[in-house]
Design a protein around this motif. Sequence first.
Motif, PDB file in Angstrom:
ATOM      1  N   ALA A   1       0.865  -1.266   0.054  1.00  0.00           N
ATOM      2  CA  ALA A   1      -0.068  -0.117  -0.040  1.00  0.00           C
ATOM      3  C   ALA A   1       0.976   1.229  -0.011  1.00  0.00           C
ATOM      4  O   ALA A   1       0.623   2.186  -0.770  1.00  0.00           O
ATOM      5  N   ARG A   2       1.819   1.324   0.951  1.00  0.00           N
ATOM      6  CA  ARG A   2       2.890   2.416   0.984  1.00  0.00           C
ATOM      7  C   ARG A   2       3.541   2.652  -0.612  1.00  0.00           C
ATOM      8  O   ARG A   2       3.700   3.711  -0.944  1.00  0.00           O
ATOM      9  N   PHE A   3       3.876   1.351  -1.157  1.00  0.00           N
ATOM     10  CA  PHE A   3       4.415   1.332  -2.299  1.00  0.00           C
ATOM     11  C   PHE A   3       3.716   2.011  -3.555  1.00  0.00           C
ATOM     12  O   PHE A   3       4.111   2.721  -4.388  1.00  0.00           O
ATOM     13  N   GLU A   4       2.450   1.626  -3.612  1.00  0.00           N
ATOM     14  CA  GLU A   4       1.576   2.021  -4.620  1.00  0.00           C
ATOM     15  C   GLU A   4       1.403   3.665  -4.436  1.00  0.00           C
ATOM     16  O   GLU A   4       1.367   4.297  -5.312  1.00  0.00           O
ATOM     17  N   ALA A   5       1.214   4.142  -3.283  1.00  0.00           N
ATOM     18  CA  ALA A   5       1.090   5.460  -3.113  1.00  0.00           C
ATOM     19  C   ALA A   5       2.384   6.339  -3.521  1.00  0.00           C
ATOM     20  O   ALA A   5       2.510   7.329  -4.095  1.00  0.00           O
ATOM     21  N   ALA A   6       3.393   5.531  -3.313  1.00  0.00           N
ATOM     22  CA  ALA A   6       4.831   6.193  -3.512  1.00  0.00           C
ATOM     23  C   ALA A   6       4.992   6.300  -5.143  1.00  0.00           C
ATOM     24  O   ALA A   6       5.578   7.202  -5.689  1.00  0.00           O
ATOM     25  N   LEU A   7       4.758   5.124  -5.659  1.00  0.00           N
ATOM     26  CA  LEU A   7       4.629   5.299  -7.026  1.00  0.00           C
ATOM     27  C   LEU A   7       3.835   6.345  -7.842  1.00  0.00           C
ATOM     28  O   LEU A   7       4.414   6.992  -8.791  1.00  0.00           O
ATOM     29  N   ALA A   8       2.507   6.611  -7.467  1.00  0.00           N
ATOM     30  CA  ALA A   8       1.642   7.510  -7.943  1.00  0.00           C
ATOM     31  C   ALA A   8       2.425   8.879  -7.771  1.00  0.00           C
ATOM     32  O   ALA A   8       2.464   9.788  -8.425  1.00  0.00           O
ATOM     33  N   LEU A   9       3.195   9.312  -6.422  1.00  0.00           N
ATOM     34  CA  LEU A   9       3.586  10.322  -6.308  1.00  0.00           C
ATOM     35  C   LEU A   9       5.046  10.668  -7.178  1.00  0.00           C
ATOM     36  O   LEU A   9       5.286  11.565  -7.630  1.00  0.00           O
ATOM     37  N   ALA A  10       5.725   9.553  -7.269  1.00  0.00           N
ATOM     38  CA  ALA A  10       6.869   9.516  -8.079  1.00  0.00           C
ATOM     39  C   ALA A  10       6.297   9.818  -9.545  1.00  0.00           C
ATOM     40  O   ALA A  10       7.208  10.588 -10.087  1.00  0.00           O
ATOM     41  N   ALA A  11       5.560   9.182  -9.906  1.00  0.00           N
ATOM     42  CA  ALA A  11       5.174   9.344 -11.521  1.00  0.00           C
ATOM     43  C   ALA A  11       4.606  10.869 -11.685  1.00  0.00           C
ATOM     44  O   ALA A  11       4.811  11.421 -12.710  1.00  0.00           O
ATOM     45  N   GLU A  12       3.977  11.502 -10.623  1.00  0.00           N
ATOM     46  CA  GLU A  12       3.549  12.926 -10.735  1.00  0.00           C
ATOM     47  C   GLU A  12       4.871  13.860 -11.257  1.00  0.00           C
ATOM     48  O   GLU A  12       4.477  14.817 -11.588  1.00  0.00           O
ATOM     49  N   THR A  13       5.984  13.626 -10.795  1.00  0.00           N
ATOM     50  CA  THR A  13       7.041  14.380 -10.817  1.00  0.00           C
ATOM     51  C   THR A  13       7.704  14.346 -12.372  1.00  0.00           C
ATOM     52  O   THR A  13       8.540  15.024 -12.424  1.00  0.00           O
ATOM     53  N   VAL A  14       7.217  13.525 -13.186  1.00  0.00           N
ATOM     54  CA  VAL A  14       7.669  13.224 -14.379  1.00  0.00           C
ATOM     55  C   VAL A  14       6.721  13.691 -15.439  1.00  0.00           C
ATOM     56  O   VAL A  14       5.668  13.121 -15.581  1.00  0.00           O
TER      57      VAL A  14
ATOM     58  N   HIS B   1       9.368   4.217  -0.994  1.00  0.00           N
ATOM     59  CA  HIS B   1       9.576   5.374  -1.790  1.00  0.00           C
ATOM     60  C   HIS B   1      10.821   5.349  -2.983  1.00  0.00           C
ATOM     61  O   HIS B   1      10.800   5.921  -3.867  1.00  0.00           O
ATOM     62  N   LEU B   2      11.900   4.893  -2.467  1.00  0.00           N
ATOM     63  CA  LEU B   2      13.010   4.649  -2.997  1.00  0.00           C
ATOM     64  C   LEU B   2      12.923   3.520  -4.238  1.00  0.00           C
ATOM     65  O   LEU B   2      13.419   3.760  -5.391  1.00  0.00           O
ATOM     66  N   VAL B   3      12.128   2.596  -3.956  1.00  0.00           N
ATOM     67  CA  VAL B   3      11.760   1.599  -4.940  1.00  0.00           C
ATOM     68  C   VAL B   3      11.076   2.332  -5.903  1.00  0.00           C
ATOM     69  O   VAL B   3      11.163   1.979  -7.382  1.00  0.00           O
ATOM     70  N   ALA B   4      10.088   2.940  -5.542  1.00  0.00           N
ATOM     71  CA  ALA B   4       9.230   3.620  -6.563  1.00  0.00           C
ATOM     72  C   ALA B   4      10.047   4.543  -7.531  1.00  0.00           C
ATOM     73  O   ALA B   4       9.763   4.638  -8.625  1.00  0.00           O
ATOM     74  N   ALA B   5      11.014   5.314  -7.033  1.00  0.00           N
ATOM     75  CA  ALA B   5      11.809   6.252  -7.616  1.00  0.00           C
ATOM     76  C   ALA B   5      12.733   5.437  -8.693  1.00  0.00           C
ATOM     77  O   ALA B   5      12.750   5.972  -9.659  1.00  0.00           O
ATOM     78  N   LEU B   6      13.279   4.226  -8.296  1.00  0.00           N
ATOM     79  CA  LEU B   6      13.885   3.303  -9.232  1.00  0.00           C
ATOM     80  C   LEU B   6      13.252   3.100  -9.973  1.00  0.00           C
ATOM     81  O   LEU B   6      13.679   3.012 -11.364  1.00  0.00           O
ATOM     82  N   ILE B   7      11.704   2.480 -10.064  1.00  0.00           N
ATOM     83  CA  ILE B   7      10.882   1.982 -11.124  1.00  0.00           C
ATOM     84  C   ILE B   7      10.795   3.332 -12.083  1.00  0.00           C
ATOM     85  O   ILE B   7      10.766   3.230 -13.247  1.00  0.00           O
ATOM     86  N   VAL B   8      10.471   4.479 -11.521  1.00  0.00           N
ATOM     87  CA  VAL B   8      10.085   5.722 -12.406  1.00  0.00           C
ATOM     88  C   VAL B   8      11.371   6.199 -13.387  1.00  0.00           C
ATOM     89  O   VAL B   8      11.271   6.317 -14.415  1.00  0.00           O
ATOM     90  N   THR B   9      12.470   5.995 -12.489  1.00  0.00           N
ATOM     91  CA  THR B   9      13.679   6.215 -13.422  1.00  0.00           C
ATOM     92  C   THR B   9      14.154   5.294 -14.438  1.00  0.00           C
ATOM     93  O   THR B   9      14.255   5.959 -15.563  1.00  0.00           O
TER      94      THR B   9
END
Length: 131
Positions: free
Chosen positions: A19-32, A114-122
């Motif tokens: 659940a924390r990862f999905e929220a972090a992924l959505a936030l990380a995607a918003e930055t791109v 949050h770091l895993v989400a950032a890695l995926i978005v990158t």
Amino acid sequence: MTVTDEHRAEREQMQAWDARFEAALALAAETVPGLNCHTTREQPHLGMPRLFWDGDTRGAYWVRAGLISTGSPATTLTKASAVLHYLRDPAGDGPFERDENPLDTLDAGTTDPHLVAALIVTAAQHHRTSL
């Protein structure tokens, strides 16, 4: 703590992390700019989060990430996996024109969602240059 209790505690820890990862992924995607995210809460029928680029109807990224059990007891959830899978099927009836894993690791180097989400978005940003 019994084995059943250990497994239950481990499963609960994994679900909370998801659940924390999905929220972090959505936030990380918003930055791109141009990158969009649909989570399983928005589209439960898809079964996993999805990333896609504005205007690119040809394909999308399917995202899987989660804590990995490295043994017993439940406190051994010390690794996180991360997978970014890209499928492109412009005709809509297969076979896929592209079927790639720009990121596929059993150890993302961190368990911070949050770091895993950032890695995926990158990884998605980097892969974008090949599309």
